[in-house]
Write a protein that holds these residues in place. Structure first.
Motif, PDB file in Angstrom:
ATOM      1  N   MET A   1      -3.999  21.162   7.772  1.00  0.00           N
ATOM      2  CA  MET A   1      -3.386  19.890   7.359  1.00  0.00           C
ATOM      3  C   MET A   1      -3.263  19.861   5.834  1.00  0.00           C
ATOM      4  O   MET A   1      -4.202  20.173   5.109  1.00  0.00           O
ATOM      5  N   GLU A   2      -2.080  19.451   5.346  1.00  0.00           N
ATOM      6  CA  GLU A   2      -1.853  19.450   3.894  1.00  0.00           C
ATOM      7  C   GLU A   2      -2.522  18.249   3.242  1.00  0.00           C
ATOM      8  O   GLU A   2      -2.591  17.155   3.810  1.00  0.00           O
ATOM      9  N   ARG A   3      -3.010  18.511   2.042  1.00  0.00           N
ATOM     10  CA  ARG A   3      -3.584  17.465   1.202  1.00  0.00           C
ATOM     11  C   ARG A   3      -2.850  17.501  -0.131  1.00  0.00           C
ATOM     12  O   ARG A   3      -2.370  18.564  -0.548  1.00  0.00           O
ATOM     13  N   ALA A   4      -2.771  16.382  -0.816  1.00  0.00           N
ATOM     14  CA  ALA A   4      -2.101  16.336  -2.116  1.00  0.00           C
ATOM     15  C   ALA A   4      -3.027  15.704  -3.142  1.00  0.00           C
ATOM     16  O   ALA A   4      -3.794  14.786  -2.828  1.00  0.00           O
ATOM     17  N   GLU A   5      -2.962  16.221  -4.359  1.00  0.00           N
ATOM     18  CA  GLU A   5      -3.812  15.712  -5.443  1.00  0.00           C
ATOM     19  C   GLU A   5      -3.030  15.650  -6.745  1.00  0.00           C
ATOM     20  O   GLU A   5      -2.050  16.388  -6.942  1.00  0.00           O
ATOM     21  N   GLU A   6      -3.493  14.783  -7.618  1.00  0.00           N
ATOM     22  CA  GLU A   6      -3.105  14.856  -9.022  1.00  0.00           C
ATOM     23  C   GLU A   6      -4.326  15.356  -9.783  1.00  0.00           C
ATOM     24  O   GLU A   6      -5.422  14.795  -9.655  1.00  0.00           O
ATOM     25  N   ILE A   7      -4.137  16.423 -10.540  1.00  0.00           N
ATOM     26  CA  ILE A   7      -5.216  17.007 -11.334  1.00  0.00           C
ATOM     27  C   ILE A   7      -4.866  16.822 -12.805  1.00  0.00           C
ATOM     28  O   ILE A   7      -3.791  17.244 -13.254  1.00  0.00           O
ATOM     29  N   VAL A   8      -5.735  16.156 -13.532  1.00  0.00           N
ATOM     30  CA  VAL A   8      -5.511  15.899 -14.957  1.00  0.00           C
ATOM     31  C   VAL A   8      -6.471  16.774 -15.757  1.00  0.00           C
ATOM     32  O   VAL A   8      -7.685  16.756 -15.523  1.00  0.00           O
ATOM     33  N   VAL A   9      -5.915  17.540 -16.693  1.00  0.00           N
ATOM     34  CA  VAL A   9      -6.710  18.461 -17.507  1.00  0.00           C
ATOM     35  C   VAL A   9      -6.588  18.042 -18.973  1.00  0.00           C
ATOM     36  O   VAL A   9      -5.478  17.954 -19.509  1.00  0.00           O
ATOM     37  N   ARG A  10      -7.731  17.783 -19.590  1.00  0.00           N
ATOM     38  CA  ARG A  10      -7.760  17.418 -21.012  1.00  0.00           C
ATOM     39  C   ARG A  10      -8.430  18.522 -21.812  1.00  0.00           C
ATOM     40  O   ARG A  10      -9.272  19.246 -21.304  1.00  0.00           O
ATOM     41  N   GLY A  11      -8.072  18.592 -23.078  1.00  0.00           N
ATOM     42  CA  GLY A  11      -8.647  19.582 -23.987  1.00  0.00           C
ATOM     43  C   GLY A  11      -7.553  20.268 -24.769  1.00  0.00           C
ATOM     44  O   GLY A  11      -6.510  19.688 -25.067  1.00  0.00           O
ATOM     45  N   ILE A  12      -7.780  21.528 -25.127  1.00  0.00           N
ATOM     46  CA  ILE A  12      -6.752  22.322 -25.794  1.00  0.00           C
ATOM     47  C   ILE A  12      -5.914  22.957 -24.696  1.00  0.00           C
ATOM     48  O   ILE A  12      -6.212  24.035 -24.194  1.00  0.00           O
ATOM     49  N   VAL A  13      -4.882  22.249 -24.283  1.00  0.00           N
ATOM     50  CA  VAL A  13      -4.094  22.687 -23.128  1.00  0.00           C
ATOM     51  C   VAL A  13      -2.595  22.641 -23.415  1.00  0.00           C
ATOM     52  O   VAL A  13      -1.792  22.794 -22.500  1.00  0.00           O
ATOM     53  N   GLN A  14      -2.233  22.437 -24.688  1.00  0.00           N
ATOM     54  CA  GLN A  14      -0.823  22.483 -25.055  1.00  0.00           C
ATOM     55  C   GLN A  14      -0.621  23.559 -26.103  1.00  0.00           C
ATOM     56  O   GLN A  14      -1.426  23.719 -27.012  1.00  0.00           O
ATOM     57  N   GLY A  15       0.470  24.308 -25.939  1.00  0.00           N
ATOM     58  CA  GLY A  15       0.754  25.380 -26.878  1.00  0.00           C
ATOM     59  C   GLY A  15      -0.048  26.640 -26.632  1.00  0.00           C
ATOM     60  O   GLY A  15      -0.098  27.516 -27.486  1.00  0.00           O
ATOM     61  N   VAL A  16      -0.676  26.743 -25.454  1.00  0.00           N
ATOM     62  CA  VAL A  16      -1.508  27.907 -25.152  1.00  0.00           C
ATOM     63  C   VAL A  16      -1.059  28.598 -23.869  1.00  0.00           C
ATOM     64  O   VAL A  16      -1.786  29.402 -23.302  1.00  0.00           O
ATOM     65  N   GLY A  17       0.117  28.238 -23.383  1.00  0.00           N
ATOM     66  CA  GLY A  17       0.609  28.834 -22.144  1.00  0.00           C
ATOM     67  C   GLY A  17      -0.059  28.269 -20.914  1.00  0.00           C
ATOM     68  O   GLY A  17      -0.101  28.934 -19.876  1.00  0.00           O
ATOM     69  N   PHE A  18      -0.529  27.018 -20.994  1.00  0.00           N
ATOM     70  CA  PHE A  18      -1.267  26.474 -19.870  1.00  0.00           C
ATOM     71  C   PHE A  18      -0.358  26.131 -18.694  1.00  0.00           C
ATOM     72  O   PHE A  18      -0.684  26.409 -17.533  1.00  0.00           O
ATOM     73  N   ARG A  19       0.797  25.531 -18.960  1.00  0.00           N
ATOM     74  CA  ARG A  19       1.703  25.192 -17.851  1.00  0.00           C
ATOM     75  C   ARG A  19       2.222  26.439 -17.135  1.00  0.00           C
ATOM     76  O   ARG A  19       2.231  26.480 -15.893  1.00  0.00           O
ATOM     77  N   GLY A  99      -5.960  17.260 -28.814  1.00  0.00           N
ATOM     78  CA  GLY A  99      -5.907  18.557 -28.173  1.00  0.00           C
ATOM     79  C   GLY A  99      -4.631  19.320 -28.434  1.00  0.00           C
ATOM     80  O   GLY A  99      -3.796  19.451 -27.548  1.00  0.00           O
ATOM     81  N   ILE A 100      -4.435  19.810 -29.634  1.00  0.00           N
ATOM     82  CA  ILE A 100      -3.319  20.687 -29.929  1.00  0.00           C
ATOM     83  C   ILE A 100      -3.881  21.940 -30.574  1.00  0.00           C
ATOM     84  O   ILE A 100      -4.816  21.874 -31.369  1.00  0.00           O
ATOM     85  N   VAL A 101      -3.343  23.088 -30.215  1.00  0.00           N
ATOM     86  CA  VAL A 101      -3.920  24.342 -30.671  1.00  0.00           C
ATOM     87  C   VAL A 101      -3.525  24.616 -32.122  1.00  0.00           C
ATOM     88  O   VAL A 101      -2.432  24.243 -32.564  1.00  0.00           O
ATOM     89  N   PRO A 102      -4.404  25.223 -32.910  1.00  0.00           N
ATOM     90  CA  PRO A 102      -4.033  25.627 -34.266  1.00  0.00           C
ATOM     91  C   PRO A 102      -3.064  26.814 -34.236  1.00  0.00           C
ATOM     92  O   PRO A 102      -2.772  27.386 -33.181  1.00  0.00           O
ATOM     93  N   ASP A 103      -2.572  27.184 -35.401  1.00  0.00           N
ATOM     94  CA  ASP A 103      -1.754  28.389 -35.533  1.00  0.00           C
ATOM     95  C   ASP A 103      -2.615  29.609 -35.193  1.00  0.00           C
ATOM     96  O   ASP A 103      -3.785  29.677 -35.566  1.00  0.00           O
ATOM     97  N   VAL A 104      -2.008  30.567 -34.508  1.00  0.00           N
ATOM     98  CA  VAL A 104      -2.765  31.681 -33.946  1.00  0.00           C
ATOM     99  C   VAL A 104      -2.199  33.006 -34.449  1.00  0.00           C
ATOM    100  O   VAL A 104      -0.972  33.203 -34.493  1.00  0.00           O
ATOM    101  N   ALA A 105      -3.078  33.927 -34.836  1.00  0.00           N
ATOM    102  CA  ALA A 105      -2.657  35.230 -35.357  1.00  0.00           C
ATOM    103  C   ALA A 105      -1.877  36.018 -34.298  1.00  0.00           C
ATOM    104  O   ALA A 105      -2.085  35.868 -33.089  1.00  0.00           O
TER     105      ALA A 105
END
Length: 772
Positions: A1-19, A99-105
């Motif tokens: 049986m299928e279940r559905a959820e919304e999962i919210v992730v906080r932290g450094i999760v933008q600009g790091v290839g998270f999506r 939660g935004i990532v710094p510039d990365v080498a």
């Protein structure tokens, strides 16, 4: 049986290839739905079997991208998602977290591509992917999508668009993606005229090889570059920049770095860290560098190339390069093209430019290895705006704006447990820096949507940061919390160490230059018993008058005279044959008259001035310093590699100006021992080592005795003087041997650059307790 959820992730999760990572993970587990940026978080709407959802949630944390930092993951039931596949949806609105990532080498995969003649991005200076490249320096607002960055003006070509849209590609949704066909370009110019050349990097390297000085536009601003092995070029750069003695940073590849400095595992880890900081490292004897790069020093500020342009330029030049901030002495680093052309004219012979705009100025971060790990001395590009997390019992704390200090200024924004310590901004007595500070605060407040509920400032009401903070609090009708300078230093260490409010007090040792005390006098070498809300001063360095006030920080002989007069008596100082030459031509009578009358000669218990005075005695400080820290750096360099028994202090009990009993650490015996060693011909390096060991022993033992007497389990060490690795390591060893936990800062600078973190923690704790 299928279940559905919304999962919210906080932290450094933008600009790091998270999506893209979430997309691949969902397909692997046979799930359907979507993922999107929502303000400063990532929201995932996902449907599938219960087992698959549970496995998906576990792996979200366990296999997160290397640059991601998950602070919180919440799951809740949701309606089934529409459609059969899994998509990366358009970003939505919402509250923005810190939660935004710094510039990365630049990552190894992109470096390999740049070096591959068959690759589409061969020798392309703006190559990046989801694991590397510019972030904070190019983003104007959140959510982190291409239209919100300075890449918005560069339309992707079909080849880049195909990579961007391909979930299997490492550039899937990499916002700064570009190539030679569609991205930013380089050019070389002189006096506003573009120089004709087939390859600007090759021509720039040729000019550097001929001894030219170049202004190089980088990630967070401009550098001034020259050949680090060319003594004449280094001397010209110093003369043009009016920087006579302060060490210059050097950029080199790792293989070259090994020949220049002694590298252990901690040093290598610091150099190759994604933040790519300048790291202070011990110079190898005979290192192939111009002596003028770090005159009189045993350490070199060294960094690896962190942008493709740097890698290309170093490879073409074939030698290490000076890479110092692109500014005139005491001014902020230039980061806009017109600003650089005007401000660096007359310093740079040519400009290596590009057309990707920089949103905000970010100086290079600086770190050094001490007590076994890298410790940040200047927080800048690659570190900011990486958030810090306050201890768990700060959950629900009010939002605070902390204004920091007058020098090495940085502010801090907090909301609950999130603490966002800004990048280094400079000294606020410079009008351009004060303007940059105000703009940076407005920028951070807008991008992170921070609305303060209180303002924290230094106890000194006359500092620029305190005045501006008080004005803002009045304008907004907010509580104003004044925090004593050294209390804030110790609170910053507690906050970074995760010391909870309910753990009680620690002993704090704060050694720095100057800070206003609660009794109205100048403090600078203090032992405190403190928690976040309150502190009690238990011990201090014996104060001496600073003849001339601020002038004493620029001319160490003034402080040395006061210390020697206190230790020996004036008649003995005047009769001492070894001191006649040192004080010859100095206004000794005038300085003594000022001290006698208390005329612009405030008493101060300053550790910074103590180090300056000893540097003056052993010939490691000029009559007038050209930059802050020059004398102390010279003294540490003299002591490096030497071992010596500690010089003694006298410990006595006295009464402070407020009537409270104080232990006083009197350095009189230290000065008498040092003078005897000088007269006996002892080497200045051994004297410097005995001084360091003496200060460490006196303060560590006093702190340990006080901790034992009060039943306190830990000692926190902070203040600008604690950036001296010899002193810090000696104190840590001695305290640990007494069975005490030793708390040290690492991410927040121990100097005034970390003060705002401590101010914010104290203000939040007081407000939560109702005693703000």
């Amino acid at each position: 049986m299928e279940r559905a959820e919304e999962i919210v992730v906080r932290g450094i999760v933008q600009g790091v290839g998270f999506r893209p990572f979430v997309h691949r993970l969902a397909l692997r587990h046979g799930l359907r739905g979507s993922v999107r940026n929502e303000g400063g978080l990532v929201a995932i709407h996902v449907g599938g079997s219960a087992d698959a959802l549970d496995a998906f949630a576990r792996v979200l944390v366990a296999e997160a991208p290397p640059l991601a930092r998950i602070a919180e993951l919440k799951r809740r039931e949701a309606p089934p998602p529409e459609g059969a596949g899994f998509a990366i949806a358009e970003s939505g609105e919402g509250e923005v977290s810190v939660g935004i990532v710094p510039d990365v080498a630049t990552c190894p995969a992109c470096l390999a591509e740049i070096a591959d003649p068959a690759a589409r991005r061969y020798r392309y200076a703006f190559t990046n992917c989801t694991d590397c490249g510019p972030r904070f320096s190019i983003v104007a607002c959140l959510p982190y999508d291409r239209p919100s960055t300075t890449m918005a003006g560069f339309s992707m070509c079909p080849a880049c668009r195909a990579e961007y849209d391909d979930p299997a590609d490492r550039r899937f949704h990499a916002q700064p993606i570009a190539c030679p066909a569609c991205g930013p370009r380089l050019w070389l110019e002189r006096e506003g005229t573009v120089l004709p050349c087939a390859d600007p990097v090759t021509e720039a390297a040729r000019l550097l090889g001929e001894g030219a000085i170049l202004a190089v536009k980088g990630i967070g601003g401009f550098h001034l570059a020259c050949d680090a092995t060319n003594a004449a070029a280094v001397a010209r750069l110093r003369a043009r920049k009016h920087r006579p003695a302060k060490p210059l940073a050097v950029m080199a590849d790792l293989a070259t770095a090994e020949t220049l400095c002694g590298l252990d595992d901690a040093a290598r880890a610091a150099l190759v860290h994604p933040s790519a900081p300048i790291v202070l490292l011990p110079l190898r004897p005979g290192a192939r560098l111009a002596a003028g790069v770090a005159p009189g020093q045993r350490h070199l500020g060294l960094m690896l190339p962190y942008a493709p342009l740097h890698h290309l330029l170093l490879a073409e030049a074939g030698r290490p390069l000076v890479m110092t901030s692109g500014n005139r002495s005491s001014e902020p680093q230039a980061f806009r093209d017109d600003e650089a052309r005007a401000g660096l004219a007359g310093i740079a012979d040519a400009f290596l430019m590009h057309d990707r705009p920089i949103v905000r100025r970010l100086d290079d971060s600086v770190a050094r290895i001490a007590a076994g790990r890298a410790r940040v001395m200047r927080r800048g590009r690659g570190r900011a705006p990486l958030p810090m997390t306050l201890p768990e019992d700060f959950e629900g704390a009010p939002a605070v704006l902390a204004m920091g200090a007058e020098v090495k200024s940085a502010f801090c924004l907090t909301r609950g447990r999130n603490a966002l310590l800004s990048h280094h901004l400079g000294d606020l007595d410079e009008p351009a820096t004060a303007d940059a500070f105000a703009k940076a605060h407005a920028d951070y407040a807008a991008i992170f949507r921070h609305t303060p509920e209180a303002v924290a400032v230094d106890l000194h009401p006359g500092s620029r940061a305190s005045r501006d903070g008080a004005a803002l609090a009045r304008e907004k009708g907010l509580p104003l919390v004044a925090v004593q300078h050294h209390h804030a230093h110790i609170a910053a260490v507690l906050a970074e160490a995760g010391w909870r409010r309910d753990q009680g007090a620690v002993i704090g040792v704060a050694l720095d230059g100057l800070g206003l005390g609660t009794d109205g006098t100048i403090w600078g070498a203090e032992i405190l018993a403190c928690d976040y809300r309150a502190m009690t001063r238990l011990a201090r360095l014996a104060p001496i008058p600073l003849a001339g006030g601020d002038a004493a920080a620029r001319e160490p002989f003034r402080v040395l005279l006061a210390h020697l007069d206190a230790a020996l008596g004036r008649a003995a100082v005047d009769a001492h044959p070894g001191l006649a030459a040192l004080f010859s031509g100095k206004p000794v009578a005038t300085l003594r008259a000022m001290m006698d009358k208390g005329l612009n000669a405030p008493p101060a218990s300053s550790a910074g001035r103590l180090f300056d005075a000893m540097a003056c005695l052993v010939g490691r400080a000029p009559d007038r310093l050209s930059h802050e820290g020059e004398a102390a750096m010279g003294l540490e360099a003299a002591a490096f590699g030497h071992r010596a028994a500690p010089y003694p202090f006298e410990i006595r009990t006295t009464e402070g100006p407020d009537g409270a009993a104080l232990q006083e650490l009197n350095p009189g015996p230290l000065w008498r021992a040092a003078l005897a060693d000088l007269a006996a011909g002892r080497a200045s390096g051994e004297i410097a080592a005995a001084f360091h060991e003496g200060v460490a022993t006196a303060f560590a033992d006093a702190a340990a005795d006080l901790a034992q007497a009060r039943g306190l389990p830990a000692v926190a060490l902070s203040g600008g003087v604690m950036q001296n690795a010899i002193l810090l390591e000696a104190m840590q060893r001695r305290l640990a041997a007494r069975g005490l936990a030793v708390l040290l800062s690492a991410e927040a600078p121990a100097n005034d650059g970390g003060l705002a973190l401590g101010q914010a923690a104290v203000a939040a704790a007081r407000l939560m307790a109702g005693d703000g």
